[in-house]
Design a protein around this motif. Structure first.
Motif, mmCIF file in Angstrom:
data_model
loop_
_atom_site.group_PDB
_atom_site.id
_atom_site.type_symbol
_atom_site.label_atom_id
_atom_site.label_comp_id
_atom_site.label_asym_id
_atom_site.label_seq_id
_atom_site.Cartn_x
_atom_site.Cartn_y
_atom_site.Cartn_z
ATOM 1 N N SER A 1 0.823 -1.207 0.000
ATOM 2 C CA SER A 1 0.000 0.000 0.000
ATOM 3 C C SER A 1 0.862 1.264 0.000
ATOM 4 N N ILE A 2 1.841 1.312 0.868
ATOM 5 C CA ILE A 2 2.696 2.507 0.930
ATOM 6 C C ILE A 2 3.574 2.593 -0.310
ATOM 7 N N GLY A 3 3.961 1.440 -0.864
ATOM 8 C CA GLY A 3 4.741 1.438 -2.102
ATOM 9 C C GLY A 3 3.961 2.019 -3.267
ATOM 10 N N MET A 4 2.680 1.711 -3.347
ATOM 11 C CA MET A 4 1.850 2.260 -4.422
ATOM 12 C C MET A 4 1.631 3.755 -4.232
ATOM 13 N N ALA A 5 1.515 4.198 -2.991
ATOM 14 C CA ALA A 5 1.395 5.637 -2.729
ATOM 15 C C ALA A 5 2.680 6.361 -3.132
ATOM 16 N N ILE A 6 3.822 5.752 -2.843
ATOM 17 C CA ILE A 6 5.101 6.357 -3.234
ATOM 18 C C ILE A 6 5.263 6.334 -4.748
ATOM 19 N N PHE A 7 4.854 5.232 -5.387
ATOM 20 C CA PHE A 7 4.936 5.159 -6.847
ATOM 21 C C PHE A 7 4.042 6.210 -7.497
ATOM 22 N N SER A 8 2.856 6.423 -6.936
ATOM 23 C CA SER A 8 1.974 7.472 -7.444
ATOM 24 C C SER A 8 2.628 8.841 -7.310
ATOM 25 N N LEU A 9 3.284 9.062 -6.181
ATOM 26 C CA LEU A 9 3.995 10.325 -5.956
ATOM 27 C C LEU A 9 5.120 10.510 -6.967
ATOM 28 N N LEU A 10 5.860 9.454 -7.253
ATOM 29 C CA LEU A 10 6.957 9.552 -8.215
ATOM 30 C C LEU A 10 6.468 9.738 -9.646
ATOM 31 N N LEU A 11 5.265 9.255 -9.940
ATOM 32 C CA LEU A 11 4.711 9.377 -11.283
ATOM 33 C C LEU A 11 4.079 10.754 -11.533
ATOM 34 N N LYS A 12 3.739 11.462 -10.480
ATOM 35 C CA LYS A 12 3.041 12.740 -10.631
ATOM 36 C C LYS A 12 3.830 13.813 -11.378
ATOM 37 N N PRO A 13 5.143 13.966 -11.197
ATOM 38 C CA PRO A 13 5.847 14.967 -12.011
ATOM 39 C C PRO A 13 5.778 14.672 -13.521
ATOM 40 N N VAL A 14 5.841 13.404 -13.885
ATOM 41 C CA VAL A 14 5.694 13.038 -15.300
ATOM 42 C C VAL A 14 4.290 13.380 -15.774
ATOM 43 N N SER A 15 3.300 13.075 -14.955
ATOM 44 C CA SER A 15 1.914 13.404 -15.302
ATOM 45 C C SER A 15 1.724 14.913 -15.412
ATOM 46 N N CYS A 16 2.349 15.666 -14.520
ATOM 47 C CA CYS A 16 2.243 17.130 -14.585
ATOM 48 C C CYS A 16 2.823 17.650 -15.894
ATOM 49 N N TYR A 17 3.945 17.100 -16.314
ATOM 50 C CA TYR A 17 4.536 17.518 -17.586
ATOM 51 C C TYR A 17 3.603 17.203 -18.752
ATOM 52 N N LEU A 18 3.014 16.014 -18.762
ATOM 53 C CA LEU A 18 2.103 15.634 -19.845
ATOM 54 C C LEU A 18 0.837 16.494 -19.839
ATOM 55 N N VAL A 19 0.311 16.772 -18.650
ATOM 56 C CA VAL A 19 -0.877 17.633 -18.557
ATOM 57 C C VAL A 19 -0.527 19.055 -18.968
ATOM 58 N N TYR A 20 0.683 19.506 -18.661
ATOM 59 C CA TYR A 20 1.114 20.834 -19.102
ATOM 60 C C TYR A 20 1.162 20.909 -20.623
ATOM 61 N N GLN A 21 1.609 19.854 -21.268
ATOM 62 C CA GLN A 21 1.600 19.817 -22.741
ATOM 63 C C GLN A 21 0.171 19.908 -23.273
ATOM 64 N N MET A 22 -0.772 19.234 -22.606
ATOM 65 C CA MET A 22 -2.180 19.326 -23.001
ATOM 66 C C MET A 22 -2.712 20.735 -22.781
ATOM 67 N N TYR A 23 -2.274 21.363 -21.710
ATOM 68 C CA TYR A 23 -2.649 22.752 -21.435
ATOM 69 C C TYR A 23 -2.188 23.654 -22.571
ATOM 70 N N ARG A 24 -0.957 23.441 -23.045
ATOM 71 C CA ARG A 24 -0.436 24.236 -24.159
ATOM 72 C C ARG A 24 -1.216 23.970 -25.442
ATOM 73 N N GLU A 25 -1.628 22.721 -25.659
ATOM 74 C CA GLU A 25 -2.415 22.386 -26.845
ATOM 75 C C GLU A 25 -3.781 23.049 -26.830
ATOM 76 N N ARG A 26 -4.311 23.253 -25.654
ATOM 77 C CA ARG A 26 -5.644 23.882 -25.525
ATOM 78 C C ARG A 26 -5.573 25.400 -25.608
ATOM 79 N N GLY A 27 -4.394 25.928 -25.750
ATOM 80 C CA GLY A 27 -4.268 27.366 -25.940
ATOM 81 C C GLY A 27 -3.699 28.117 -24.760
ATOM 82 N N GLY A 28 -3.179 27.424 -23.783
ATOM 83 C CA GLY A 28 -2.562 28.084 -22.632
ATOM 84 C C GLY A 28 -1.207 28.643 -23.008
ATOM 85 N N GLU A 29 -0.783 29.635 -22.266
ATOM 86 C CA GLU A 29 0.501 30.266 -22.565
ATOM 87 C C GLU A 29 1.608 29.727 -21.687
#
Length: 119
Positions: free
Chosen positions: A91-119
């Motif tokens: 359980s704690i390993g999956m929580a840590i893995f989720s935490l480690l995956l979030k910066p990658v997800s933030c980068y991908l969501v930021y790319q989607m933000y740029r595609e939608r017209g964000g600056e």
């Protein structure tokens, strides 16, 4: 090097599954579950309204905030070695893995933000 296009649905599904597994053992408090699941609900809003810049901005902001809150939750509520069963380690390993995956997800969501017209 450009990362492959990843669907917002895949990001939400991965974090949902990791959050469910992280909450499996009641080791982390309810605020961990509420914080992560509410951000994922905003992500579903971002899926439904494909043209909304507000939805993707709020999802990105929520992901960034949950990075901080996850670090706090895991560091405060990490059990001592005497109380770690295999289920709690998973359980704690999956929580840590989720935490480690979030910066990658933030980068991908930021790319989607740029595609939608964000600056």
């Amino acid at each position: 090097m450009e990362l492959p296009a990843v669907s917002l649905k895949a990001i939400i599904l991965a974090h949902w599954l990791l959050t469910v597994w992280g909450c499996m053992n009641y080791m982390l408090p309810l605020s961990y579950a509420w914080g992560n699941f509410s951000v994922l609900a905003v992500g579903i809003w971002a899926i439904v309204q494909r043209d909304s810049l507000d939805a993707i901005t709020m999802f990105l902001t929520g992901l960034l905030l949950t990075v901080l809150t996850d670090i706090i939750h895991i560091s405060i509520f990490y059990p001592s070695h005497d109380f770690l069963s295999d289920a709690k380690r998973f359980s704690i390993g999956m929580a840590i893995f989720s935490l480690l995956l979030k910066p990658v997800s933030c980068y991908l969501v930021y790319q989607m933000y740029r595609e939608r017209g964000g600056e």
